[in-house]
Design a protein around this motif. Structure first.
Motif, PDB file in Angstrom:
ATOM      1  N   HIS A 111      17.764  47.975 -42.282  1.00 52.09           N
ATOM      2  CA  HIS A 111      17.549  46.828 -41.386  1.00 52.09           C
ATOM      3  C   HIS A 111      18.616  46.740 -40.304  1.00 52.09           C
ATOM      4  O   HIS A 111      18.482  45.960 -39.370  1.00 52.09           O
ATOM      5  CB  HIS A 111      17.430  45.520 -42.165  1.00 52.09           C
ATOM      6  CG  HIS A 111      18.656  45.093 -42.892  1.00 52.09           C
ATOM      7  ND1 HIS A 111      18.854  45.339 -44.222  1.00 52.09           N
ATOM      8  CD2 HIS A 111      19.758  44.412 -42.479  1.00 52.09           C
ATOM      9  CE1 HIS A 111      20.010  44.830 -44.598  1.00 52.09           C
ATOM     10  NE2 HIS A 111      20.585  44.259 -43.551  1.00 52.09           N
TER      11      HIS A 111
ATOM     12  N   GLU B 147      16.110  46.912 -49.965  1.00 51.29           N
ATOM     13  CA  GLU B 147      16.034  46.147 -48.719  1.00 51.29           C
ATOM     14  C   GLU B 147      15.710  44.691 -49.020  1.00 51.29           C
ATOM     15  O   GLU B 147      15.197  44.358 -50.087  1.00 51.29           O
ATOM     16  CB  GLU B 147      14.984  46.734 -47.774  1.00 51.29           C
ATOM     17  CG  GLU B 147      15.484  47.890 -46.914  1.00 51.29           C
ATOM     18  CD  GLU B 147      16.571  47.469 -45.916  1.00 51.29           C
ATOM     19  OE1 GLU B 147      16.620  46.278 -45.556  1.00 51.29           O
ATOM     20  OE2 GLU B 147      17.364  48.328 -45.515  1.00 51.29           O
ATOM     21  N   HIS B 148      15.998  43.834 -48.056  1.00 47.95           N
ATOM     22  CA  HIS B 148      15.656  42.425 -48.180  1.00 47.95           C
ATOM     23  C   HIS B 148      14.138  42.249 -48.078  1.00 47.95           C
ATOM     24  O   HIS B 148      13.474  42.952 -47.303  1.00 47.95           O
ATOM     25  CB  HIS B 148      16.315  41.614 -47.068  1.00 47.95           C
ATOM     26  CG  HIS B 148      17.810  41.758 -47.027  1.00 47.95           C
ATOM     27  ND1 HIS B 148      18.609  41.467 -48.102  1.00 47.95           N
ATOM     28  CD2 HIS B 148      18.637  42.154 -46.025  1.00 47.95           C
ATOM     29  CE1 HIS B 148      19.865  41.680 -47.779  1.00 47.95           C
ATOM     30  NE2 HIS B 148      19.919  42.097 -46.526  1.00 47.95           N
TER      31      HIS B 148
ATOM     32  N   VAL C  87      11.289  40.391 -46.638  1.00 45.84           N
ATOM     33  CA  VAL C  87      11.024  39.491 -45.527  1.00 45.84           C
ATOM     34  C   VAL C  87      10.049  38.373 -45.914  1.00 45.84           C
ATOM     35  O   VAL C  87       9.984  37.336 -45.246  1.00 45.84           O
ATOM     36  CB  VAL C  87      10.479  40.297 -44.327  1.00 45.84           C
ATOM     37  CG1 VAL C  87       9.089  40.843 -44.627  1.00 45.84           C
ATOM     38  CG2 VAL C  87      10.480  39.465 -43.061  1.00 45.84           C
TER      39      VAL C  87
ATOM     40  N   ARG D 117      15.180  35.119 -45.979  1.00 43.05           N
ATOM     41  CA  ARG D 117      15.228  34.984 -44.521  1.00 43.05           C
ATOM     42  C   ARG D 117      16.307  33.984 -44.110  1.00 43.05           C
ATOM     43  O   ARG D 117      17.005  34.178 -43.113  1.00 43.05           O
ATOM     44  CB  ARG D 117      13.867  34.560 -43.976  1.00 43.05           C
ATOM     45  CG  ARG D 117      12.779  35.618 -44.147  1.00 43.05           C
ATOM     46  CD  ARG D 117      11.607  35.359 -43.208  1.00 43.05           C
ATOM     47  NE  ARG D 117      11.065  34.024 -43.340  1.00 43.05           N
ATOM     48  CZ  ARG D 117      10.108  33.680 -44.190  1.00 43.05           C
ATOM     49  NH1 ARG D 117       9.607  34.584 -45.031  1.00 43.05           N
ATOM     50  NH2 ARG D 117       9.646  32.447 -44.241  1.00 43.05           N
TER      51      ARG D 117
ATOM     52  N   ILE E  70      19.778  35.644 -44.486  1.00 38.60           N
ATOM     53  CA  ILE E  70      20.013  36.609 -43.416  1.00 38.60           C
ATOM     54  C   ILE E  70      20.291  35.888 -42.098  1.00 38.60           C
ATOM     55  O   ILE E  70      21.192  36.257 -41.338  1.00 38.60           O
ATOM     56  CB  ILE E  70      18.795  37.542 -43.255  1.00 38.60           C
ATOM     57  CG1 ILE E  70      18.569  38.339 -44.537  1.00 38.60           C
ATOM     58  CG2 ILE E  70      18.981  38.474 -42.074  1.00 38.60           C
ATOM     59  CD1 ILE E  70      19.753  39.153 -44.973  1.00 38.60           C
TER      60      ILE E  70
ATOM     61  N   ASP F  69      24.706  39.922 -40.285  1.00 37.73           N
ATOM     62  CA  ASP F  69      23.284  40.271 -40.243  1.00 37.73           C
ATOM     63  C   ASP F  69      22.622  39.778 -38.960  1.00 37.73           C
ATOM     64  O   ASP F  69      21.401  39.663 -38.889  1.00 37.73           O
ATOM     65  CB  ASP F  69      22.553  39.682 -41.454  1.00 37.73           C
ATOM     66  CG  ASP F  69      22.656  40.578 -42.676  1.00 37.73           C
ATOM     67  OD1 ASP F  69      22.754  41.803 -42.494  1.00 37.73           O
ATOM     68  OD2 ASP F  69      22.650  40.054 -43.802  1.00 37.73           O
TER      69      ASP F  69
ATOM     70  N   ALA G 274      19.961  42.080 -37.855  1.00 37.13           N
ATOM     71  CA  ALA G 274      19.029  42.525 -38.890  1.00 37.13           C
ATOM     72  C   ALA G 274      17.587  42.481 -38.399  1.00 37.13           C
ATOM     73  O   ALA G 274      17.126  41.466 -37.876  1.00 37.13           O
ATOM     74  CB  ALA G 274      19.182  41.666 -40.143  1.00 37.13           C
TER      75      ALA G 274
ATOM     76  N   LEU H 126      14.328  43.045 -40.297  1.00 38.97           N
ATOM     77  CA  LEU H 126      13.862  43.244 -41.659  1.00 38.97           C
ATOM     78  C   LEU H 126      12.568  44.044 -41.731  1.00 38.97           C
ATOM     79  O   LEU H 126      11.743  44.006 -40.811  1.00 38.97           O
ATOM     80  CB  LEU H 126      13.682  41.897 -42.355  1.00 38.97           C
ATOM     81  CG  LEU H 126      14.926  41.011 -42.449  1.00 38.97           C
ATOM     82  CD1 LEU H 126      14.618  39.759 -43.258  1.00 38.97           C
ATOM     83  CD2 LEU H 126      16.108  41.765 -43.053  1.00 38.97           C
TER      84      LEU H 126
END
Length: 265
Positions: free
Chosen positions: A154, A182-183, A185, A191, A194, A200, A203, A205
């Motif tokens: 990201h 990974e995060h 989304v 969210r 981030i 971030d 970022a 995503l």
């Protein structure tokens, strides 16, 4: 809100030293794909080296956990998928070494890469037995059983992600695997974390499907995706059920796994 999840942060580690066990095979031609971060991005990560831990702790505090919980969680994910004694592991985009030092709980053969020189300096101190790289072109080809990217993609511009995955493919052994954290989304708390995290701010995503497609573009086969990290601390008594919820797109993070065929070079 039982299934609402909380954040896992870019796992880290890195430094610069080359050991003979990771020498580049002389009979393989290197195709170099760099993690191409802008100079401003590199300066940003260099700047946050000293404050990263405190900022990370603040950003994940909504979960009721310290960052160590999430680092250990990832190590357990790798262990569950068979990464262990005898595995040669690369922490690709290691940052200050939060994961790199923990990978020695799994195996004695650990290497790490990051283009941030200051991050690598810290990582070297935390994992002095590791092998470290600050240029992707220095990483030996077809050398690693498990190549791990935690919270890396990201931060990579979209147009450069396929090249990064091709580099990851080139350094992974035939029969080896890539593990990408990974995060998610789709998780509203992720969210929010981030959005409020200073490092971030750039970022971009990725959905789990996007990560899976990138893994395939890189050349890997047998790609599978899981959702992970489901319960905050006050619902910790439910965490034993998380392995049965990997299909549910509410986890704070995703884990995508690809395998490099035995015939691939």
């Amino acid at each position: 809100r039982i299934f609402q999840l909380f954040y896992l942060r870019m796992s880290e580690s890195t430094t610069t030293k080359h050991s003979r066990s990771f020498e580049r095979p002389l009979n393989l031609q290197l195709t170099s794909y760099m993690i191409s971060l802008s100079s401003s991005s590199l300066e940003k990560f260099d700047t946050y080296v000293q404050s990263y831990e405190s900022l990370h702790a603040s950003s994940v505090s909504i979960s009721g956990e310290r960052p160590a919980y999430f680092h250990d969680y990832k190590v357990q994910c790798l262990k569950r998928h068979g990464v262990g004694s005898g595995s040669v592991v690369l922490d690709y985009g290691c940052g200050i070494g939060n994961l790199t030092e923990r990978f020695f709980q799994l195996t004695s053969s650990v290497a790490a890469f990051d283009p941030s020189l200051k991050s690598v300096e810290v990582c070297r101190q935390r994992a002095p037995k590791g092998t470290f790289y600050t240029r992707s072109s220095d990483i030996p080809l077809a050398a690693f059983d498990a190549t791990i990217l935690s919270g890396v993609l990201h931060h990579v511009p979209r147009e450069q992600r396929p090249s990064v995955m091709k580099n990851v493919f080139s350094v992974t052994k035939p029969g080896g695997r890539v593990f990408i954290f990974e995060h998610n989304v789709l998780n509203p708390y992720t969210r929010r974390v981030i959005r409020d995290c200073p490092f971030d701010d750039d970022a971009d995503l990725l959905r789990a499907g996007e990560v899976a497609r990138l893994v395939k573009v890189g050349g890997f086969d047998w790609v599978v995706s899981e959702y992970i990290v489901f319960f905050p601390r006050f619902l910790g008594f439910l965490r034993s059920f998380e392995s049965k919820l990997s299909w549910l797109p509410l986890g704070a993070q995703t884990l995508t796994i690809g395998i490099k065929s035995d015939e691939a070079m």
